[in-house]
Enzyme design. Structure first.
Site, PDB file in Angstrom:
ATOM      1  N   GLY A  93      31.332  30.806  37.008  1.00  0.00           N
ATOM      2  CA  GLY A  93      30.048  31.479  37.194  1.00  0.00           C
ATOM      3  C   GLY A  93      29.263  31.050  38.417  1.00  0.00           C
ATOM      4  O   GLY A  93      28.127  31.479  38.591  1.00  0.00           O
ATOM      5  N   TRP A  95      29.516  31.786  41.671  1.00  0.00           N
ATOM      6  CA  TRP A  95      29.113  32.861  42.581  1.00  0.00           C
ATOM      7  C   TRP A  95      28.062  33.764  41.942  1.00  0.00           C
ATOM      8  O   TRP A  95      27.159  34.244  42.623  1.00  0.00           O
ATOM      9  CB  TRP A  95      30.337  33.676  42.991  1.00  0.00           C
ATOM     10  CG  TRP A  95      31.148  33.006  44.070  1.00  0.00           C
ATOM     11  CD1 TRP A  95      31.044  31.716  44.481  1.00  0.00           C
ATOM     12  CD2 TRP A  95      32.177  33.599  44.858  1.00  0.00           C
ATOM     13  NE1 TRP A  95      31.952  31.468  45.471  1.00  0.00           N
ATOM     14  CE2 TRP A  95      32.662  32.589  45.729  1.00  0.00           C
ATOM     15  CE3 TRP A  95      32.745  34.871  44.907  1.00  0.00           C
ATOM     16  CZ2 TRP A  95      33.688  32.842  46.654  1.00  0.00           C
ATOM     17  CZ3 TRP A  95      33.769  35.112  45.819  1.00  0.00           C
ATOM     18  CH2 TRP A  95      34.230  34.111  46.681  1.00  0.00           C
ATOM     19  N   ASP A 111      36.255  37.963  34.058  1.00  0.00           N
ATOM     20  CA  ASP A 111      37.312  36.970  34.181  1.00  0.00           C
ATOM     21  C   ASP A 111      38.090  36.949  32.878  1.00  0.00           C
ATOM     22  O   ASP A 111      37.553  37.279  31.817  1.00  0.00           O
ATOM     23  CB  ASP A 111      36.730  35.580  34.472  1.00  0.00           C
ATOM     24  CG  ASP A 111      37.749  34.665  35.144  1.00  0.00           C
ATOM     25  OD1 ASP A 111      38.742  34.290  34.479  1.00  0.00           O
ATOM     26  OD2 ASP A 111      37.566  34.309  36.311  1.00  0.00           O
ATOM     27  N   ASP A 127      40.776  41.393  31.538  1.00  0.00           N
ATOM     28  CA  ASP A 127      41.637  41.498  32.710  1.00  0.00           C
ATOM     29  C   ASP A 127      41.111  42.643  33.571  1.00  0.00           C
ATOM     30  O   ASP A 127      41.122  43.798  33.154  1.00  0.00           O
ATOM     31  CB  ASP A 127      43.076  41.778  32.259  1.00  0.00           C
ATOM     32  CG  ASP A 127      44.067  41.816  33.406  1.00  0.00           C
ATOM     33  OD1 ASP A 127      43.631  41.920  34.573  1.00  0.00           O
ATOM     34  OD2 ASP A 127      45.279  41.741  33.131  1.00  0.00           O
ATOM     35  N   ASP A 151      37.028  36.295  43.630  1.00  0.00           N
ATOM     36  CA  ASP A 151      37.644  34.967  43.686  1.00  0.00           C
ATOM     37  C   ASP A 151      38.846  34.949  42.751  1.00  0.00           C
ATOM     38  O   ASP A 151      39.222  33.909  42.220  1.00  0.00           O
ATOM     39  CB  ASP A 151      36.614  33.907  43.278  1.00  0.00           C
ATOM     40  CG  ASP A 151      37.029  32.502  43.697  1.00  0.00           C
ATOM     41  OD1 ASP A 151      37.876  32.382  44.605  1.00  0.00           O
ATOM     42  OD2 ASP A 151      36.521  31.528  43.116  1.00  0.00           O
ATOM     43  N   LYS A 191      38.514  35.935  48.472  1.00  0.00           N
ATOM     44  CA  LYS A 191      39.278  34.769  48.863  1.00  0.00           C
ATOM     45  C   LYS A 191      40.655  35.194  49.331  1.00  0.00           C
ATOM     46  O   LYS A 191      41.277  36.079  48.760  1.00  0.00           O
ATOM     47  CB  LYS A 191      39.400  33.790  47.691  1.00  0.00           C
ATOM     48  CG  LYS A 191      40.178  32.526  48.029  1.00  0.00           C
ATOM     49  CD  LYS A 191      40.021  31.472  46.951  1.00  0.00           C
ATOM     50  CE  LYS A 191      40.649  31.866  45.642  1.00  0.00           C
ATOM     51  NZ  LYS A 191      40.542  30.808  44.620  1.00  0.00           N
TER      52      LYS A 191
END
Length: 235
Positions: A93, A95, A111, A127, A151, A191
């Protein structure tokens, strides 16, 4: 942890990266380090020696990753006051916390791992690649996002080529989602890794955004291949 192979749906899970000692169970890890694998012990040592991890614990951030996003946002101004933000691969959490602290009006995160609730954010345990989850995020925001953060990362299997292909696939999925859903003028941050085969996704992003670049914030470890792909000003 069970010796059974994880189900396929857990392909986005990644190891923890910082957070508070209590939140990540660091104290317990220290007590039982002698029973853990060498890689786990090395991770613990890196966390204890990492000034950003220590700073995250001291300042109450859930993850040292908060400093990566903060540094990128300081330079590029991705998080606008009153904006709507989607956080892919949001656990634990960090970000989401940064986005809210910097003025986002609404944040929706997803997530596979459960996330301790964050006031002001809608967090979904699912998912992201499953049908309908993308629309759940947009519905939670009440409309299209101004910023998409990703991320997401796969569980690695130790086969470099396969792991690399899975990482690139997640970047492509996040980029496609951003291109499809962002408001005009919106931005995308994901990322990535140095040396990644990003030619195709970079081409799609350059066709959809005015500016596309690779950045490496100071909070990323120097010995890490981690970098971040940023696309700004969606057409």
């Amino acid at each position: 942890m069970s010796d059974e192979a994880p189900p396929e749906r857990r392909r986005m899970v990644r190891p923890p990266s910082g957070g508070t000692a209590a939140g990540r169970g660091l104290g317990q890890k220290l007590k039982t380090a002698d029973k853990r694998s060498l890689s786990s012990q090395q991770w613990i040592k890196r966390q204890l020696a990492d000034p950003y991890a220590e700073r995250a614990r001291a300042e109450g951030w859930r993850s040292r990753a908060a400093f990566k996003l903060s540094e990128i946002d300081d330079k590029l101004g991705l998080i606008r006051k009153g904006s709507r933000v989607i956080d892919l691969g949001a656990a634990p959490g960090g970000w989401t916390e940064v986005a809210l602290k910097r003025g986002a009006a609404a944040v929706a995160g997803v997530d596979l791992l459960p996330i301790v609730p964050i006031p002001g954010a809608m967090l979904i345990e699912a998912d992201f690649t499953a049908p309908g989850v993308d629309q759940q995020l947009i519905d939670a925001l009440g409309g299209p996002p101004d910023l998409v953060l990703s991320d997401m990362a796969h569980n690695t299997i130790g086969h470099r080529k396969t792991d690399h292909m899975k990482i690139i696939a997640l970047i492509e999925i996040a980029a496609d989602f951003a291109i499809r859903t962002l408001k005009p003028g919106g931005a995308f941050l994901t990322k990535s890794f140095q040396g990644g085969d990003l030619g195709e996704v970079m081409g799609r992003l350059r066709a959809a955004f005015d500016e596309v670049k690779i950045v490496k914030p100071g909070a990323s470890r120097k010995d890490s291949a981690e970098v971040f792909l940023v696309a700004r000003d969606k057409r």
